[in-house]
Design an enzyme around this catalytic site. Structure first.
Site, PDB file in Angstrom:
ATOM      1  N   ASN A  54     -16.073 101.043  82.825  1.00 46.29           N
ATOM      2  CA  ASN A  54     -14.636 100.797  82.937  1.00 46.29           C
ATOM      3  C   ASN A  54     -13.897 101.239  81.677  1.00 46.29           C
ATOM      4  OD1 ASN A  54     -14.182  99.769  85.519  1.00 46.29           O
ATOM      5  ND2 ASN A  54     -14.937  97.745  84.946  1.00 46.29           N
ATOM      6  N   CYS A  76     -16.598 101.842  91.746  1.00 48.02           N
ATOM      7  CA  CYS A  76     -16.127 100.471  91.523  1.00 48.02           C
ATOM      8  C   CYS A  76     -16.664  99.601  92.652  1.00 48.02           C
ATOM      9  CB  CYS A  76     -14.599 100.445  91.505  1.00 48.02           C
ATOM     10  SG  CYS A  76     -13.896  98.808  91.179  1.00 48.02           S
ATOM     11  N   HIS A 106      -8.775 100.073  90.586  1.00 49.77           N
ATOM     12  CA  HIS A 106      -8.170  98.747  90.392  1.00 49.77           C
ATOM     13  C   HIS A 106      -6.686  98.738  90.736  1.00 49.77           C
ATOM     14  CE1 HIS A 106     -11.478  96.860  87.627  1.00 49.77           C
ATOM     15  NE2 HIS A 106     -11.915  97.233  88.824  1.00 49.77           N
ATOM     16  N   TYR A 161      -7.113  93.259  92.233  1.00 47.62           N
ATOM     17  CA  TYR A 161      -6.462  93.390  90.926  1.00 47.62           C
ATOM     18  C   TYR A 161      -4.946  93.511  91.026  1.00 47.62           C
ATOM     19  CZ  TYR A 161     -10.837  93.719  88.364  1.00 47.62           C
ATOM     20  OH  TYR A 161     -12.051  93.428  87.787  1.00 47.62           O
TER      21      TYR A 161
END
Length: 368
Positions: A54, A76, A106, A161
């Site tokens: 990340n 992810c 995200h 997120y």
């Protein structure tokens, strides 16, 4: 820990891939990944880089844009978790559903269809997931429910997120409460991992420890292994990953990296068209991609002004004096990992900036 505590000491978000912490993680990580790419060019020029370091989307963007290496995908676990968690909400199995993802790492959205009837069931899932007590996100994201009316209007399901953007006030209050009491997420994870490593010392351990479920990151192995097998065996499996846009999202340039559904075979990912975003989401997406591009270029060039542009663009860092002070404190906290910003950091130190959070300052002084 410093990525989280320093922004929170100012009442702003500090999170591993969102806000100030995520941008500094990119500043530290991108040069290291680009060094790895240079080694790959020499040692294994036909290999693929499968990345879930990340911030995955920004790292992948930097590899393509500045490493000039197209054989890369970013992964992810968040999309994979949606595949597992959402169909049961409407009485279906994963194999009964077709998912289409579009957005950024995200910061993606998706729609869902019933494979057998061809009917879109996105709104059915939205209704089910916004019922009281339902939590289908990863363990590391606090469960603040989305507003049903907002999701119904956009006609898409946001990733977990998005709570940091659509319910920022509630997420901020929760993070500040933890910061002031039990510690930030990073501090909690450190405690969890210490317990896990103790448990793993036992050669007779024959089950998944309960603590592992609290760590976050479920299904990373599913995403990584399926991608590797699909490339190696030319399986042409549909996988959600970060790769060049190539028309999947017409609201963004073709050469930028996006997180979308793609058919993955031996030639790599072939993106599936998601189509244009609704007006509000188009605005979000373009602003977030502009921020990511500023972060990537600043990470490569060490341009302090461009880093400040990224901080100003990022929705999680309120522009102004506090924003600049947070950034300057983080530069001091991570000095040894940011050689590209050496000149800027010397000026910051000369101006008398100090780290205000006691724990973050102590870690820095200890060389951690």
């Amino acid at each position: 820990v410093k990525d989280e505590r320093i922004p929170l000491s100012y009442g702003q978000l500090g999170q591993e891939t969102n806000g100030a912490g995520g941008m500094f993680k990119a500043f530290r990580t991108i040069p290291v990944i680009l060094d790895i790419v240079e080694d790959m060019k020499e040692l294994c020029p036909d290999a693929w880089l499968i990345n879930f370091t990340n911030p995955s989307g920004m790292v992948t963007e930097a590899v393509v844009r500045y490493g000039h290496w197209d054989k890369v995908v970013g992964l992810c676990n968040v999309p994979v978790k949606s595949l597992f968690d959402e169909p049961p909400l409407v009485g279906l199995d994963q194999q009964d559903c077709l998912f289409k993802f579009g957005g950024l790492n995200h910061f993606h959205f998706h729609r869902v269809y019933n494979k057998h009837t061809g009917k879109e069931i996105t709104q059915d899932i939205i209704e089910a997931m916004t019922n009281p007590g339902v939590h289908i996100g990863p363990a590391n994201v606090f469960n603040v429910p989305f507003y049903r009316e907002q999701l119904q209007s956009m006609g898409m399901i946001p990733c977990s997120y998005h709570r940091y953007y659509f319910r920022e006030q509630e997420m901020m209050n929760h993070l500040i409460e933890e910061y002031q009491t039990i510690g930030t997420r990073a501090e909690q994870v450190k405690e969890i991992e210490e317990k896990l490593f103790e448990l793993y010392k036992d050669p007779h351990l024959d089950h998944k420890p309960e603590e592992l479920a609290k760590r976050g990151g479920a299904h990373y192995s599913d995403a990584a292994c399926e991608t590797i097998v699909s490339i190696y065996a030319n399986k042409n499996t549909t996988i959600v990953l970060s790769t060049k846009n190539n028309g999947a999202l017409p609201d963004l340039p073709n050469d930028c990296v996006v997180e979308v559904s793609a058919i993955v075979g031996s030639s790599g990912p072939q993106t599936l068209t998601f189509g244009p975003m609704p007006m509000a989401n188009k605005g979000w997406l373009q602003a977030m991609k502009a921020m990511e591009l500023c972060v990537c270029e600043a990470a490569v060039t060490g341009d302090y002004g461009l880093a400040l542009e990224a901080f100003t663009l990022n929705p999680q860092t309120t522009s102004g004096a506090d924003c600049k002070e947070i950034m300057d404190e983080l530069f001091i906290a991570h000095e040894k990992y940011l050689p590209q910003f050496k000149d800027a950091i010397e000026k910051i130190k000369a101006s008398g900036v100090t780290i205000k959070d006691d724990k973050a300052r102590a870690l820095t002084e200890a060389g951690l």
